[in-house]
Design a protein around this motif. Structure first.
Motif, PDB file in Angstrom:
ATOM      1  N   VAL A 140       5.819   4.237  19.665  1.00  0.00           N
ATOM      2  CA  VAL A 140       4.832   5.133  20.281  1.00  0.00           C
ATOM      3  C   VAL A 140       4.436   6.243  19.302  1.00  0.00           C
ATOM      4  CG1 VAL A 140       4.492   6.855  22.104  1.00  0.00           C
ATOM      5  CG2 VAL A 140       5.505   4.637  22.662  1.00  0.00           C
ATOM      6  N   VAL A 141       5.414   6.849  18.629  1.00  0.00           N
ATOM      7  CA  VAL A 141       5.132   7.912  17.658  1.00  0.00           C
ATOM      8  C   VAL A 141       4.287   7.372  16.505  1.00  0.00           C
ATOM      9  CG1 VAL A 141       6.173   9.470  15.966  1.00  0.00           C
ATOM     10  CG2 VAL A 141       7.130   9.313  18.262  1.00  0.00           C
ATOM     11  N   ALA A 142       4.639   6.191  15.976  1.00  0.00           N
ATOM     12  CA  ALA A 142       3.863   5.595  14.882  1.00  0.00           C
ATOM     13  C   ALA A 142       2.432   5.313  15.328  1.00  0.00           C
ATOM     14  CB  ALA A 142       4.535   4.315  14.394  1.00  0.00           C
ATOM     15  N   GLY A 143       2.267   4.838  16.555  1.00  0.00           N
ATOM     16  CA  GLY A 143       0.931   4.585  17.090  1.00  0.00           C
ATOM     17  C   GLY A 143       0.109   5.856  17.213  1.00  0.00           C
ATOM     18  N   LEU A 144       0.746   6.914  17.673  1.00  0.00           N
ATOM     19  CA  LEU A 144       0.045   8.199  17.786  1.00  0.00           C
ATOM     20  C   LEU A 144      -0.369   8.728  16.410  1.00  0.00           C
ATOM     21  CD1 LEU A 144       2.182   9.971  20.545  1.00  0.00           C
ATOM     22  CD2 LEU A 144      -0.183   9.185  20.748  1.00  0.00           C
ATOM     23  N   LEU A 145       0.530   8.633  15.445  1.00  0.00           N
ATOM     24  CA  LEU A 145       0.209   9.092  14.089  1.00  0.00           C
ATOM     25  C   LEU A 145      -0.933   8.286  13.490  1.00  0.00           C
ATOM     26  CD1 LEU A 145       3.762   9.740  12.589  1.00  0.00           C
ATOM     27  CD2 LEU A 145       2.032  11.445  13.164  1.00  0.00           C
ATOM     28  N   ALA A 146      -0.875   6.962  13.647  1.00  0.00           N
ATOM     29  CA  ALA A 146      -1.932   6.108  13.106  1.00  0.00           C
ATOM     30  C   ALA A 146      -3.262   6.399  13.789  1.00  0.00           C
ATOM     31  CB  ALA A 146      -1.547   4.636  13.272  1.00  0.00           C
ATOM     32  N   GLY A 147      -3.237   6.580  15.101  1.00  0.00           N
ATOM     33  CA  GLY A 147      -4.455   6.850  15.846  1.00  0.00           C
ATOM     34  C   GLY A 147      -5.070   8.201  15.531  1.00  0.00           C
ATOM     35  N   SER A 148      -4.242   9.158  15.158  1.00  0.00           N
ATOM     36  CA  SER A 148      -4.766  10.496  14.878  1.00  0.00           C
ATOM     37  C   SER A 148      -5.131  10.690  13.407  1.00  0.00           C
ATOM     38  CB  SER A 148      -3.731  11.554  15.285  1.00  0.00           C
ATOM     39  OG  SER A 148      -2.587  11.449  14.448  1.00  0.00           O
ATOM     40  N   GLY A 149      -4.870   9.671  12.591  1.00  0.00           N
ATOM     41  CA  GLY A 149      -5.199   9.789  11.171  1.00  0.00           C
ATOM     42  C   GLY A 149      -4.149  10.524  10.370  1.00  0.00           C
ATOM     43  N   LEU A 150      -2.991  10.814  10.969  1.00  0.00           N
ATOM     44  CA  LEU A 150      -1.938  11.532  10.256  1.00  0.00           C
ATOM     45  C   LEU A 150      -0.969  10.600   9.540  1.00  0.00           C
ATOM     46  CD1 LEU A 150      -1.100  14.304  12.869  1.00  0.00           C
ATOM     47  CD2 LEU A 150      -2.443  14.519  10.785  1.00  0.00           C
ATOM     48  N   PHE A 151      -1.118   9.292   9.758  1.00  0.00           N
ATOM     49  CA  PHE A 151      -0.239   8.324   9.110  1.00  0.00           C
ATOM     50  C   PHE A 151      -0.582   8.269   7.626  1.00  0.00           C
ATOM     51  CE2 PHE A 151       1.832   4.084   8.902  1.00  0.00           C
ATOM     52  CZ  PHE A 151       2.989   4.427   9.570  1.00  0.00           C
ATOM     53  N   PRO A 152       0.387   8.190   6.733  1.00  0.00           N
ATOM     54  CA  PRO A 152       0.079   8.163   5.291  1.00  0.00           C
ATOM     55  C   PRO A 152      -0.893   7.047   4.935  1.00  0.00           C
ATOM     56  CG  PRO A 152       2.438   8.390   5.650  1.00  0.00           C
ATOM     57  CD  PRO A 152       1.822   8.121   6.994  1.00  0.00           C
ATOM     58  N   GLN A 153      -1.867   7.376   4.143  1.00  0.00           N
ATOM     59  CA  GLN A 153      -2.892   6.417   3.736  1.00  0.00           C
ATOM     60  C   GLN A 153      -2.705   6.052   2.269  1.00  0.00           C
ATOM     61  OE1 GLN A 153      -5.173   5.187   5.982  1.00  0.00           O
ATOM     62  NE2 GLN A 153      -4.000   6.323   7.489  1.00  0.00           N
ATOM     63  N   PHE A 154      -1.566   5.444   1.937  1.00  0.00           N
ATOM     64  CA  PHE A 154      -1.253   5.128   0.543  1.00  0.00           C
ATOM     65  C   PHE A 154      -2.282   4.199  -0.085  1.00  0.00           C
ATOM     66  CE2 PHE A 154       3.012   6.053   2.320  1.00  0.00           C
ATOM     67  CZ  PHE A 154       3.266   7.177   1.566  1.00  0.00           C
ATOM     68  N   ALA A 155      -2.822   3.267   0.657  1.00  0.00           N
ATOM     69  CA  ALA A 155      -3.759   2.296   0.090  1.00  0.00           C
ATOM     70  C   ALA A 155      -5.019   2.977  -0.440  1.00  0.00           C
ATOM     71  CB  ALA A 155      -4.123   1.245   1.134  1.00  0.00           C
ATOM     72  N   LEU A 156      -5.427   4.070   0.145  1.00  0.00           N
ATOM     73  CA  LEU A 156      -6.638   4.754  -0.302  1.00  0.00           C
ATOM     74  C   LEU A 156      -6.434   5.463  -1.636  1.00  0.00           C
ATOM     75  CD1 LEU A 156      -7.841   6.298   3.087  1.00  0.00           C
ATOM     76  CD2 LEU A 156      -8.650   4.219   1.959  1.00  0.00           C
ATOM     77  N   ALA A 157      -5.215   5.792  -1.976  1.00  0.00           N
ATOM     78  CA  ALA A 157      -4.938   6.520  -3.207  1.00  0.00           C
ATOM     79  C   ALA A 157      -4.699   5.584  -4.392  1.00  0.00           C
ATOM     80  CB  ALA A 157      -3.720   7.418  -3.023  1.00  0.00           C
ATOM     81  N   PHE A 158      -4.671   4.282  -4.178  1.00  0.00           N
ATOM     82  CA  PHE A 158      -4.352   3.310  -5.211  1.00  0.00           C
ATOM     83  C   PHE A 158      -5.589   2.989  -6.040  1.00  0.00           C
ATOM     84  CE2 PHE A 158      -3.899  -1.239  -6.390  1.00  0.00           C
ATOM     85  CZ  PHE A 158      -2.846  -1.101  -7.273  1.00  0.00           C
ATOM     86  N   ASN A 159      -5.508   3.153  -7.364  1.00  0.00           N
ATOM     87  CA  ASN A 159      -6.607   2.846  -8.269  1.00  0.00           C
ATOM     88  C   ASN A 159      -6.279   1.514  -8.947  1.00  0.00           C
ATOM     89  OD1 ASN A 159      -8.386   2.670 -10.459  1.00  0.00           O
ATOM     90  ND2 ASN A 159      -8.510   4.883 -10.655  1.00  0.00           N
ATOM     91  N   LYS A 160      -6.719   0.418  -8.334  1.00  0.00           N
ATOM     92  CA  LYS A 160      -6.368  -0.923  -8.803  1.00  0.00           C
ATOM     93  C   LYS A 160      -6.836  -1.164 -10.234  1.00  0.00           C
ATOM     94  CE  LYS A 160      -6.534  -5.743  -7.413  1.00  0.00           C
ATOM     95  NZ  LYS A 160      -6.966  -6.697  -6.414  1.00  0.00           N
ATOM     96  N   GLU A 161      -8.045  -0.738 -10.548  1.00  0.00           N
ATOM     97  CA  GLU A 161      -8.589  -0.953 -11.898  1.00  0.00           C
ATOM     98  C   GLU A 161      -7.715  -0.285 -12.961  1.00  0.00           C
ATOM     99  OE1 GLU A 161     -12.631  -0.054 -14.513  1.00  0.00           O
ATOM    100  OE2 GLU A 161     -12.641   0.357 -12.371  1.00  0.00           O
ATOM    101  N   ALA A 162      -7.260   0.918 -12.690  1.00  0.00           N
ATOM    102  CA  ALA A 162      -6.418   1.641 -13.653  1.00  0.00           C
ATOM    103  C   ALA A 162      -5.062   0.961 -13.810  1.00  0.00           C
ATOM    104  CB  ALA A 162      -6.234   3.094 -13.214  1.00  0.00           C
ATOM    105  N   PHE A 163      -4.437   0.558 -12.707  1.00  0.00           N
ATOM    106  CA  PHE A 163      -3.116  -0.063 -12.794  1.00  0.00           C
ATOM    107  C   PHE A 163      -3.167  -1.474 -13.376  1.00  0.00           C
ATOM    108  CE2 PHE A 163      -1.704   3.397 -10.041  1.00  0.00           C
ATOM    109  CZ  PHE A 163      -0.474   3.679 -10.598  1.00  0.00           C
ATOM    110  N   ASN A 164      -4.311  -2.141 -13.302  1.00  0.00           N
ATOM    111  CA  ASN A 164      -4.448  -3.477 -13.886  1.00  0.00           C
ATOM    112  C   ASN A 164      -4.893  -3.440 -15.342  1.00  0.00           C
ATOM    113  OD1 ASN A 164      -3.607  -4.856 -11.617  1.00  0.00           O
ATOM    114  ND2 ASN A 164      -5.667  -5.103 -10.793  1.00  0.00           N
ATOM    115  N   ALA A 165      -5.227  -2.270 -15.857  1.00  0.00           N
ATOM    116  CA  ALA A 165      -5.696  -2.151 -17.249  1.00  0.00           C
ATOM    117  C   ALA A 165      -4.600  -2.598 -18.210  1.00  0.00           C
ATOM    118  CB  ALA A 165      -6.107  -0.715 -17.540  1.00  0.00           C
TER     119      ALA A 165
END
Length: 152
Positions: free
Chosen positions: A13-38
């Motif tokens: 329930v807590v994880a669902g609330l965090l995800a629904g409110s946008g407070l869940f960590p958004q690690f995927a958005l911070a990943f720069n695939k092009e830089a890490f694949n260089a």
């Protein structure tokens, strides 16, 4: 006393609330695939938005062992005293992927970081500070690896 089932249900329930409110960590958005694949230092820095050739600077500090007994866990630390730094970058020249780590810096963050990296072979290691105007300043050190960590 709370049962295991009740604890799991409350956690969901807590994880669902965090995800629904946008407070869940958004690690995927911070990943720069092009830089890490260089495959090269220049490719990684370009993907991170560094403009022009990097310049060596005494204001950037890299702490690394002269000889790494085990390439699977090489301790590395980087810091800078430069103003207006937006990113600190750790690169290993001869690794299959040059970029090891990117640390985003703001006025609220002291630009000093430590981590461990895998190194497949002896190589130059670079600590790079990228300033807000896109300039890259670096410190470099050769690290000799006696036992490879990248499948070697």
């Amino acid at each position: 006393m709370q049962t295991r089932r009740q604890t799991l249900k409350q956690s969901a329930v807590v994880a669902g609330l965090l995800a629904g409110s946008g407070l869940f960590p958004q690690f995927a958005l911070a990943f720069n695939k092009e830089a890490f694949n260089a495959k090269s230092l220049d490719g990684a820095l370009k993907a991170l938005g560094a403009g022009g050739a990097p310049t060596e600077s005494g204001d950037v500090t890299l702490t690394a062992p002269d000889i790494a007994e085990n390439g699977a866990v090489v301790p590395l630390a980087l810091s800078t005293t430069l103003p207006n730094v937006k990113q600190m970058v750790l690169l290993v020249e001869k690794n299959p992927n040059a970029l090891v780590a990117v640390f985003n810096v703001s006025d609220a963050v002291e630009p000093s970081f430590a981590t461990r990296s895998k190194m497949g072979q002896s190589s130059d290691v670079y600590a790079v500070a990228i300033t807000a105007d896109g300039k890259a300043h670096y410190a470099k050190k050769e690290v000799k690896v006696t036992l490879g960590g990248c499948g070697g």
